[in-house]
Design a protein around this motif. Sequence first.
Motif, PDB file in Angstrom:
ATOM      1  N   HIS A 369      29.837   7.702 -15.906  1.00 27.40           N
ATOM      2  CA  HIS A 369      29.235   7.252 -14.650  1.00 27.40           C
ATOM      3  C   HIS A 369      28.909   5.763 -14.714  1.00 27.40           C
ATOM      4  CE1 HIS A 369      28.652  11.009 -12.375  1.00 27.40           C
ATOM      5  NE2 HIS A 369      28.596  11.585 -13.571  1.00 27.40           N
ATOM      6  N   SER A 370      28.800   5.173 -13.529  1.00 27.38           N
ATOM      7  CA  SER A 370      28.416   3.773 -13.364  1.00 27.38           C
ATOM      8  C   SER A 370      27.244   3.708 -12.396  1.00 27.38           C
ATOM      9  CB  SER A 370      29.601   2.961 -12.826  1.00 27.38           C
ATOM     10  OG  SER A 370      29.170   1.715 -12.312  1.00 27.38           O
ATOM     11  N   SER A 371      26.447   2.660 -12.525  1.00 32.02           N
ATOM     12  CA  SER A 371      25.304   2.519 -11.619  1.00 32.02           C
ATOM     13  C   SER A 371      25.760   2.376 -10.171  1.00 32.02           C
ATOM     14  CB  SER A 371      24.466   1.303 -12.023  1.00 32.02           C
ATOM     15  OG  SER A 371      25.248   0.125 -12.055  1.00 32.02           O
ATOM     16  N   LYS A 372      27.017   1.991  -9.954  1.00 30.61           N
ATOM     17  CA  LYS A 372      27.544   1.876  -8.597  1.00 30.61           C
ATOM     18  C   LYS A 372      27.734   3.229  -7.931  1.00 30.61           C
ATOM     19  CE  LYS A 372      29.990  -2.469  -9.558  1.00 30.61           C
ATOM     20  NZ  LYS A 372      31.306  -3.160  -9.585  1.00 30.61           N
ATOM     21  N   ASP A 373      27.711   4.305  -8.731  1.00 33.44           N
ATOM     22  CA  ASP A 373      27.883   5.640  -8.161  1.00 33.44           C
ATOM     23  C   ASP A 373      26.769   5.979  -7.176  1.00 33.44           C
ATOM     24  OD1 ASP A 373      30.051   5.780  -9.790  1.00 33.44           O
ATOM     25  OD2 ASP A 373      29.184   7.196 -11.228  1.00 33.44           O
ATOM     26  N   LEU A 374      25.591   5.347  -7.339  1.00 36.08           N
ATOM     27  CA  LEU A 374      24.477   5.610  -6.420  1.00 36.08           C
ATOM     28  C   LEU A 374      24.815   5.196  -4.997  1.00 36.08           C
ATOM     29  CD1 LEU A 374      21.274   4.482  -8.379  1.00 36.08           C
ATOM     30  CD2 LEU A 374      22.038   6.803  -7.920  1.00 36.08           C
ATOM     31  N   PHE A 375      25.764   4.299  -4.842  1.00 38.63           N
ATOM     32  CA  PHE A 375      26.009   3.699  -3.535  1.00 38.63           C
ATOM     33  C   PHE A 375      27.369   4.073  -2.962  1.00 38.63           C
ATOM     34  CE2 PHE A 375      23.448   0.939  -6.273  1.00 38.63           C
ATOM     35  CZ  PHE A 375      22.256   0.972  -5.574  1.00 38.63           C
ATOM     36  N   GLU A 376      27.970   5.154  -3.505  1.00 39.04           N
ATOM     37  CA  GLU A 376      29.255   5.585  -2.983  1.00 39.04           C
ATOM     38  C   GLU A 376      29.095   6.101  -1.562  1.00 39.04           C
ATOM     39  OE1 GLU A 376      31.145   8.383  -5.470  1.00 39.04           O
ATOM     40  OE2 GLU A 376      31.706   6.948  -7.011  1.00 39.04           O
ATOM     41  N   GLU A 377      29.939   5.633  -0.684  1.00 42.01           N
ATOM     42  CA  GLU A 377      29.794   5.952   0.742  1.00 42.01           C
ATOM     43  C   GLU A 377      30.050   7.421   1.010  1.00 42.01           C
ATOM     44  OE1 GLU A 377      30.939   3.821   4.978  1.00 42.01           O
ATOM     45  OE2 GLU A 377      31.839   3.170   3.095  1.00 42.01           O
ATOM     46  N   ARG A 378      30.987   8.040   0.291  1.00 39.22           N
ATOM     47  CA  ARG A 378      31.294   9.442   0.574  1.00 39.22           C
ATOM     48  C   ARG A 378      30.099  10.334   0.247  1.00 39.22           C
ATOM     49  NH1 ARG A 378      34.192   8.307  -4.141  1.00 39.22           N
ATOM     50  NH2 ARG A 378      33.648   9.594  -5.956  1.00 39.22           N
ATOM     51  N   HIS A 589      17.339 -10.943  18.957  1.00 36.57           N
ATOM     52  CA  HIS A 589      16.855  -9.614  19.329  1.00 36.57           C
ATOM     53  C   HIS A 589      15.336  -9.543  19.247  1.00 36.57           C
ATOM     54  CE1 HIS A 589      21.058  -9.115  18.106  1.00 36.57           C
ATOM     55  NE2 HIS A 589      21.102  -8.054  18.895  1.00 36.57           N
ATOM     56  N   ILE A 590      14.762  -8.672  20.067  1.00 34.74           N
ATOM     57  CA  ILE A 590      13.319  -8.497  20.115  1.00 34.74           C
ATOM     58  C   ILE A 590      12.908  -7.367  19.177  1.00 34.74           C
ATOM     59  CG2 ILE A 590      13.402  -6.872  22.065  1.00 34.74           C
ATOM     60  CD1 ILE A 590      10.838  -8.247  23.116  1.00 34.74           C
ATOM     61  N   ALA A 591      11.710  -7.475  18.601  1.00 34.19           N
ATOM     62  CA  ALA A 591      11.266  -6.532  17.565  1.00 34.19           C
ATOM     63  C   ALA A 591      10.372  -5.429  18.119  1.00 34.19           C
ATOM     64  CB  ALA A 591      10.519  -7.288  16.463  1.00 34.19           C
ATOM     65  N   ALA A 592      10.474  -5.145  19.413  1.00 39.18           N
ATOM     66  CA  ALA A 592       9.592  -4.144  20.021  1.00 39.18           C
ATOM     67  C   ALA A 592      10.176  -2.740  19.969  1.00 39.18           C
ATOM     68  CB  ALA A 592       9.292  -4.526  21.471  1.00 39.18           C
ATOM     69  N   LEU A 593      11.484  -2.615  19.760  1.00 40.85           N
ATOM     70  CA  LEU A 593      12.118  -1.296  19.678  1.00 40.85           C
ATOM     71  C   LEU A 593      13.412  -1.425  18.881  1.00 40.85           C
ATOM     72  CD1 LEU A 593      12.415   1.460  22.293  1.00 40.85           C
ATOM     73  CD2 LEU A 593      14.546   0.552  21.329  1.00 40.85           C
ATOM     74  N   TYR A 594      13.574  -0.552  17.884  1.00 38.34           N
ATOM     75  CA  TYR A 594      14.814  -0.565  17.116  1.00 38.34           C
ATOM     76  C   TYR A 594      15.014   0.780  16.428  1.00 38.34           C
ATOM     77  CZ  TYR A 594      11.366  -2.177  13.603  1.00 38.34           C
ATOM     78  OH  TYR A 594      10.251  -2.325  12.807  1.00 38.34           O
ATOM     79  N   VAL A 595      16.265   1.045  16.079  1.00 37.62           N
ATOM     80  CA  VAL A 595      16.657   2.289  15.404  1.00 37.62           C
ATOM     81  C   VAL A 595      17.177   1.928  14.023  1.00 37.62           C
ATOM     82  CG1 VAL A 595      18.070   4.366  15.559  1.00 37.62           C
ATOM     83  CG2 VAL A 595      17.371   3.192  17.647  1.00 37.62           C
ATOM     84  N   VAL A 596      16.751   2.674  12.999  1.00 41.78           N
ATOM     85  CA  VAL A 596      17.159   2.387  11.625  1.00 41.78           C
ATOM     86  C   VAL A 596      17.802   3.633  11.012  1.00 41.78           C
ATOM     87  CG1 VAL A 596      16.442   1.541   9.365  1.00 41.78           C
ATOM     88  CG2 VAL A 596      15.188   0.827  11.404  1.00 41.78           C
ATOM     89  N   ASP A 597      19.021   3.482  10.549  1.00 42.91           N
ATOM     90  CA  ASP A 597      19.693   4.519   9.771  1.00 42.91           C
ATOM     91  C   ASP A 597      19.217   4.356   8.323  1.00 42.91           C
ATOM     92  OD1 ASP A 597      21.377   6.097   8.257  1.00 42.91           O
ATOM     93  OD2 ASP A 597      23.206   5.514   9.328  1.00 42.91           O
ATOM     94  N   LEU A 598      18.231   5.135   7.927  1.00 47.66           N
ATOM     95  CA  LEU A 598      17.595   4.942   6.623  1.00 47.66           C
ATOM     96  C   LEU A 598      18.539   5.250   5.470  1.00 47.66           C
ATOM     97  CD1 LEU A 598      14.014   6.380   7.295  1.00 47.66           C
ATOM     98  CD2 LEU A 598      14.699   3.984   7.079  1.00 47.66           C
ATOM     99  N   ILE A 599      19.438   6.198   5.646  1.00 49.26           N
ATOM    100  CA  ILE A 599      20.364   6.531   4.562  1.00 49.26           C
ATOM    101  C   ILE A 599      21.281   5.344   4.279  1.00 49.26           C
ATOM    102  CG2 ILE A 599      22.265   8.040   3.879  1.00 49.26           C
ATOM    103  CD1 ILE A 599      20.941  10.288   5.410  1.00 49.26           C
ATOM    104  N   GLU A 600      21.846   4.769   5.332  1.00 49.37           N
ATOM    105  CA  GLU A 600      22.717   3.615   5.155  1.00 49.37           C
ATOM    106  C   GLU A 600      21.917   2.378   4.748  1.00 49.37           C
ATOM    107  OE1 GLU A 600      26.529   2.014   4.940  1.00 49.37           O
ATOM    108  OE2 GLU A 600      25.835   4.084   5.197  1.00 49.37           O
ATOM    109  N   PHE A 601      20.711   2.260   5.269  1.00 45.14           N
ATOM    110  CA  PHE A 601      19.827   1.143   4.927  1.00 45.14           C
ATOM    111  C   PHE A 601      19.552   1.120   3.425  1.00 45.14           C
ATOM    112  CE2 PHE A 601      15.787  -1.082   4.592  1.00 45.14           C
ATOM    113  CZ  PHE A 601      15.844  -2.058   5.566  1.00 45.14           C
ATOM    114  N   ARG A 602      19.301   2.311   2.856  1.00 43.68           N
ATOM    115  CA  ARG A 602      19.052   2.380   1.412  1.00 43.68           C
ATOM    116  C   ARG A 602      20.337   2.185   0.618  1.00 43.68           C
ATOM    117  NH1 ARG A 602      15.683   7.480   3.013  1.00 43.68           N
ATOM    118  NH2 ARG A 602      13.562   6.634   3.179  1.00 43.68           N
ATOM    119  N   ARG A 603      21.443   2.742   1.111  1.00 45.81           N
ATOM    120  CA  ARG A 603      22.702   2.638   0.368  1.00 45.81           C
ATOM    121  C   ARG A 603      23.128   1.189   0.209  1.00 45.81           C
ATOM    122  NH1 ARG A 603      28.167   2.103   0.666  1.00 45.81           N
ATOM    123  NH2 ARG A 603      28.113   1.559   2.868  1.00 45.81           N
TER     124      ARG A 603
END
Length: 733
Positions: A369-378, A589-603
């Motif tokens: 394994h490699s540390s990059k495995d944590l960020f595999e998109e699949r 962009h204004i910071a009053a409303l936004y949507v965050v994909d947390l899974i992709e944000f962390r990846r």
Amino acid sequence: MAATATNVLRKHPGAALWTCNGRQILLHASTDPIVANHVQVLERLELQLDVGSSAASGEPGEDDEEDPQASTKTLPEWLKMGEEAVPEVAEGLVAAARSAALSAGSQGSYALPARIFEMAPPELRLTLAPTMPDKASPLKVYGLINPLSEIAQSASAALALFGMFFNTEVNLVLSPNIKVSAPPLKRFYREVVSWPEKLIDGRSVSSLPLLAGLKDGNAEVILSPGNTFTAALHVLPTWLVTAHRAVHDMDNLRGADVGVGNWCDAVYMLRQLYTEGQAFVLDSEGWPVEPAKGLQFEVGRKGESSHDDTLVMGNHGYFQVRGDPGQYEVRLKAGRSNTTFQLARQQDLEVTSYITPPFQLRVTLREGHSSKDLFEERQVDKERSEQQGGERASWTNWISSFFGSSQQHQQHQVAPQAPVSGGEAEEALPTIHIFSVASGHLYEKLLSIMVLSVRKTTKCPLHFWFIDNFLSPRFKAFIPRLAERYGFSFDFVTYKWPSWLNPQSEKQRLIWAYKVLFLDVLFPLNVPKVIFVDADQVVRADVRELWDMDLEGHVYGWVPMGDSNPDTEGFRFWKQGYWQNHLGPLKYHIAALYVVDLIEFRRQSIGDTLRGVYNMLSQDPNSLSNLEQDLVNFAQRNVPIFSLPDEWLWCETWCSQESKAKAKTIDLCQNPLTKEPKIVMARRIISEWATYHDQVQKLLEETFNDADEQRAGSSTPGGKSPTTPLPPGHNEL
């Protein structure tokens, strides 16, 4: 440091210089090359925290002749020994190295502070005499300090305490700024410390006027009537201390509200301890080679479920976990973290003090394994599918699986009261996570109205997340009643400001920072997505449209700033000067409303990127005027923003009246032309405002009328109300 090292090595040809934490140790010329064993010996040296007087002197003591094992070797002799001969605690080793490291003291450099003090003008010299001048004063303290600084405010009590304990003479050179463009101090400050019962001369501390009340944990401040104040506590960075009982608005304290001659009393509680730490990946020889970025792990008592889980940042391998007193096992989270890494050694996390030392976590890669495995998109796509599928199972089962296996947050569950139409079964509805933050009674009321508007317009089950740090006891007592009445669940979450991140002193800027800097670590790792809605908004459409919106590979989506109201064209700063050049064709962009994909944000480790950009920009006090908003817009070229449809945020300041009919949310942003109060603006531009406001106001009155009746029924003799009961396991400070 480099120049000093060069000078030292020039005087000692063939020698080597060991530098660690600012300490320099000269390794004299030797035929033996420096190897890893030498470094290990010197690292152990640096870990020694205390040395006896005989060891510190570097000379043989009286007991050396009686004890043939006494260590009086020189530093080169220690370095020639094998690793097995070097004990974990070696006073002889420490003595030899400290003797070499402190040799500069023999050259008289420690007389310099006294000479500087004597050379200063008499008007700028301040001496605090020892408590007992006729007795020996073992220490002398010299300091250079700006008297009109926040550091001086906090240091004054510490210096006074130091002098009282050790009969110390304290000498200060006052170094104020000659020119100031603004008042240098904007706060009143009181230090609550553990003072000794009596001074060294026998006087009682409680008899000193300046210290009256402080010994009992009370801090009294007399406020000027013409200003508005915010109360804040300066505590250890690993403590979460919040207001437990406060009648007045501690974020907007005014003498007129308190009343002449009256006191504003507030009780603060130490709610939670946190443990900070670092996680690194070790190579085959046991050396740390990189931060364990993206590693997910949990802590829990032996034989019990998880107490808390967290994600390791790429920034210095930093992490933090909640740490109530006790002993916890460290376990890698099931999934990518556990299949990629394994613990280098099993080491329990122990919390045995109010001062929690940093915890060092070390992991090694599993074979193949490699540390990059944590960020595999699949893998990320698979996890998202599993989590979203689980959300559609049923609301009750989701709550059980999500919070039954993890106690990271105390979840407040209320049966959803969402309308279902069109034959769509409730079991098929996803749970939508809404995130918001507020501070002060006014914004907390606006927040309650926003929550109600989302509930009234959204069919899906809702779970709200509120930042714990900034909320008043009043709101925390009210929100359970609102949830019960209208059917939603909620949690209070927080993340303590990391010690390495540039701090913010103004509360408003601190709140802005919390909106974006900790999105990857603020929520439980099971939460796949979150929608931020500002407290001063009213939602008019079903937010499931935002929840299901395709962000086209982006980690988050924000609404562009309105550009259709010609009256405020001159205030559109992003269309001129620096921002125009920086953005080019990109939108602001204004910071009053936004949507965050947390899974992709962390990846993609976006949190690390934003914190790095923040640390760079925040070094300039004139940068990041609109902190969270400027930060994400500045970083667009590295972290692209998906532009949400304009109708998802209508603001009268920036948007035309013609576009209001399509508005799915209305934001009460400040109009620089009129500076109209938010409540007045809301009544004028939001037709449904009165209905929402009256419903919230009625429930507020019911909640606190019931509380007043309970206090009146259980009041103690003399008319004094009893202290609000503390949650189990908590002690009042």
